[in-house]
Enzyme design. Structure first.
Site, mmCIF file in Angstrom:
data_model
loop_
_atom_site.group_PDB
_atom_site.id
_atom_site.type_symbol
_atom_site.label_atom_id
_atom_site.label_comp_id
_atom_site.label_asym_id
_atom_site.label_seq_id
_atom_site.Cartn_x
_atom_site.Cartn_y
_atom_site.Cartn_z
ATOM 1 N N PHE A 182 2.289 8.636 -2.513
ATOM 2 C CA PHE A 182 1.610 7.408 -2.129
ATOM 3 C C PHE A 182 0.102 7.537 -2.285
ATOM 4 O O PHE A 182 -0.611 6.601 -2.045
ATOM 5 C CB PHE A 182 1.957 7.014 -0.686
ATOM 6 C CG PHE A 182 3.436 6.860 -0.462
ATOM 7 C CD1 PHE A 182 4.243 6.355 -1.459
ATOM 8 C CD2 PHE A 182 4.022 7.242 0.735
ATOM 9 C CE1 PHE A 182 5.604 6.211 -1.259
ATOM 10 C CE2 PHE A 182 5.375 7.100 0.943
ATOM 11 C CZ PHE A 182 6.175 6.579 -0.058
ATOM 12 N N TRP A 203 0.835 -1.209 0.000
ATOM 13 C CA TRP A 203 0.000 0.000 0.000
ATOM 14 C C TRP A 203 0.867 1.255 0.000
ATOM 15 O O TRP A 203 0.529 2.247 -0.641
ATOM 16 C CB TRP A 203 -0.915 -0.007 1.231
ATOM 17 C CG TRP A 203 -1.767 1.223 1.372
ATOM 18 C CD1 TRP A 203 -2.957 1.471 0.766
ATOM 19 C CD2 TRP A 203 -1.483 2.382 2.167
ATOM 20 N NE1 TRP A 203 -3.443 2.707 1.139
ATOM 21 C CE2 TRP A 203 -2.555 3.285 1.996
ATOM 22 C CE3 TRP A 203 -0.427 2.743 3.012
ATOM 23 C CZ2 TRP A 203 -2.594 4.516 2.641
ATOM 24 C CZ3 TRP A 203 -0.477 3.975 3.647
ATOM 25 C CH2 TRP A 203 -1.549 4.845 3.459
ATOM 26 N N HIS A 204 1.994 1.201 0.694
ATOM 27 C CA HIS A 204 2.857 2.374 0.758
ATOM 28 C C HIS A 204 3.515 2.692 -0.576
ATOM 29 O O HIS A 204 3.836 3.859 -0.851
ATOM 30 C CB HIS A 204 3.935 2.184 1.830
ATOM 31 C CG HIS A 204 3.464 2.505 3.210
ATOM 32 N ND1 HIS A 204 2.780 1.599 3.990
ATOM 33 C CD2 HIS A 204 3.572 3.626 3.957
ATOM 34 C CE1 HIS A 204 2.485 2.162 5.159
ATOM 35 N NE2 HIS A 204 2.948 3.385 5.168
ATOM 36 N N GLY A 205 3.756 1.688 -1.389
ATOM 37 C CA GLY A 205 4.381 1.963 -2.668
ATOM 38 C C GLY A 205 4.525 0.718 -3.516
ATOM 39 O O GLY A 205 4.627 -0.401 -2.996
#
Length: 473
Positions: A473, A323-325
């Site tokens: 993000f 989810w962060h990247g």
């Protein structure tokens, strides 16, 4: 547009505040929605139509789901989840998937195919999580589906928290979307302005200064770094990401209060944690709560035995990293945290407790810093090489010069980050923005706000370095 830009501070925010308080209360949601659409369109006009269409789809799906029962209800929820996750997957992960396929092709000696990179809409991860929480809560009957499209759109697109959170659940704010008379007070507005400027100071006066040197260090090949420089770079990035992200959260909470909203807290001195379990109760708190309530518990939580509990933690933190990247470094970072949460359950947390507060805080902090190197690195190879350089004490000088301003801000940032070790500091910090304003306190807060405004304005008008880590993000 970001909160620390001159356009936002000197044009957008003053104009929106004036309009907001000039119009009757019944029109204020409309002013906020229009401002939010303008705010997003300023930097991402290509994607505003996509957002509006997806919000409209969720609006009608939620209405139908509210009236349905049994399997039909699940079907409507599944449809919404597929829609929202498909949008997120395409825009955020298509490039990552294709890049890995291309790499696989090259290993097989095949000719890579042509692919046009997909642009990433700003804030899509936060928007998607809020939309999912709304739909799931309607399914669970935690609240009714919103009857007005514009109110749902305002909840999802409200500019104070649109780009980088905090992640706000609909049930936490639905009452305020209808009526803010109880929270829209002069005390709240002044507290909100002060908190916004505190967050802006974290970002502009601390994080931005650290970012310049961090970029130089991490742009250097690890083999050319002296061990001391590598340690300084790791510490500086650890402080940069905290003051950058927590500063943005403070600005979001402050803006919310200026418009009569009360948003959930997102940070609470995370670097004084005595374990990774505690770290995730203090760092990006709204993300941790979201992952727990909408992923970990639905997977079974800790109710199905130790083995399933560990598997659930691995899944949650694998997805948290992703989810962060869209890069393997983020995946490894997420799994790294998941591993230490499992180790906490195996007995590491009890061992740390026996070590005493200061040793356990320092060890946890060191391990968190190692994780941030993985998070910051462009590749796994670079992260491994960088971490290896930390212990190459025979390395020669690398010629990287640290200016006085950077050193002062790094020391200040470290002291502030660890100041919560003093119980009274943590308690007072948590109550700082909730105290009733006596006339004397109101004067003090006003003077401090003016001072911070002048300092930040001077720094921004001087044209300093002004990146934002979580913007991508």
């Amino acid at each position: 547009m970001v909160f620390s830009s001159a356009t936002f501070l000197f044009i957008f925010l003053p104009v929106v505040l004036v309009l907001y308080y000039l119009v009757p209360a019944r029109w204020r949601n409309g002013i906020l929605l229009a401002a939010s659409l303008l705010f997003y369109s300023w930097s991402e006009p290509r994607f505003i139509a996509l957002l509006l269409v997806s919000i409209t789809a969720d609006y009608f799906i939620a209405r139908r789901m509210d009236l349905a029962e049994g399997g039909k209800r699940k079907g409507w929820l599944a449809g919404s989840l597929v829609l929202n996750l498909a949008i997120l997957a395409y825009f955020k992960y298509a490039n990552f998937f294709i890049d890995n396929v291309q790499q696989f092709y090259s290993w097989l000696g095949l000719v890579p195919f042509e692919w046009h990179k997909v642009a990433l809409p700003v804030g899509i991860s936060f928007v998607t999580f809020q939309k999912i929480s709304y739909m799931v809560d309607v399914y669970r009957r935690d609240h009714e589906a919103q009857r007005r499209w514009d109110v749902l759109a305002l909840y999802i697109l409200m500019f104070p928290q649109l780009i980088a959170g905090p992640i706000i659940r609909y049930k936490e704010i639905v009452a305020q979307l209808k009526d803010r008379s109880a929270t829209d007070t002069p005390d709240n507005r002044l507290h909100g302005l002060f908190r916004f400027l505190v967050g802006l100071s974290k970002k502009v006066l601390i994080a931005n200064v650290l970012a310049q040197q961090v970029d130089i260090i991490f742009a250097t090949a690890p083999g050319e770094l002296a061990a001391g420089t590598a340690w300084i770079g790791m510490l500086a990035y650890t402080m940069q990401i905290y003051f950058d992200f927590s500063g943005y959260s403070d600005m979001a909470l402050g803006l919310g209060r200026m418009f009569g909203f009360s948003f959930p807290e997102n940070f609470n001195f995370p670097y004084i944690s005595q374990s990774f379990t505690e770290f995730w109760k203090r760092w990006h708190i709204t993300l941790g709560h979201w992952m727990k309530d909408y992923l970990y518990i639905p997977l079974g939580g800790n109710r199905k035995g130790e083995g399933r509990t560990y598997l659930n933690l691995v899944i949650v933190f694998f997805l948290s990293g992703l989810w962060h990247g869209a890069a393997w470094t983020f995946v490894v970072w997420g799994l790294y945290h998941g591993l230490f949460l499992i180790l906490d359950k195996w007995g590491l947390r009890k061992l740390l407790d026996k070590m005493g507060k200061v040793p356990s805080v320092l060890l946890t902090f060191l391990l968190v810093m190692v994780g941030w190197v993985i998070f910051r690195a462009d590749t796994i190879g670079y992260a491994v090489a960088y971490l290896g350089r930390l212990f190459t004490f025979a390395a020669p000088a690398d010629g990287i010069l640290l200016d006085t301003r950077f050193v002062v801000m790094l020391i200040l940032a470290t002291l502030l980050a660890f100041s919560g070790l003093i119980p009274s500091v943590e308690q007072r910090a948590n109550k700082l923005f909730d105290k009733i304003l006596t006339p004397r306190r109101a004067i003090t807060v006003t003077v401090l706000a003016i001072l911070l405004y002048v300092l930040n304005s001077s720094a921004l008008l001087a044209g300093g370095f002004n990146p934002f880590i979580y913007f991508r993000f």
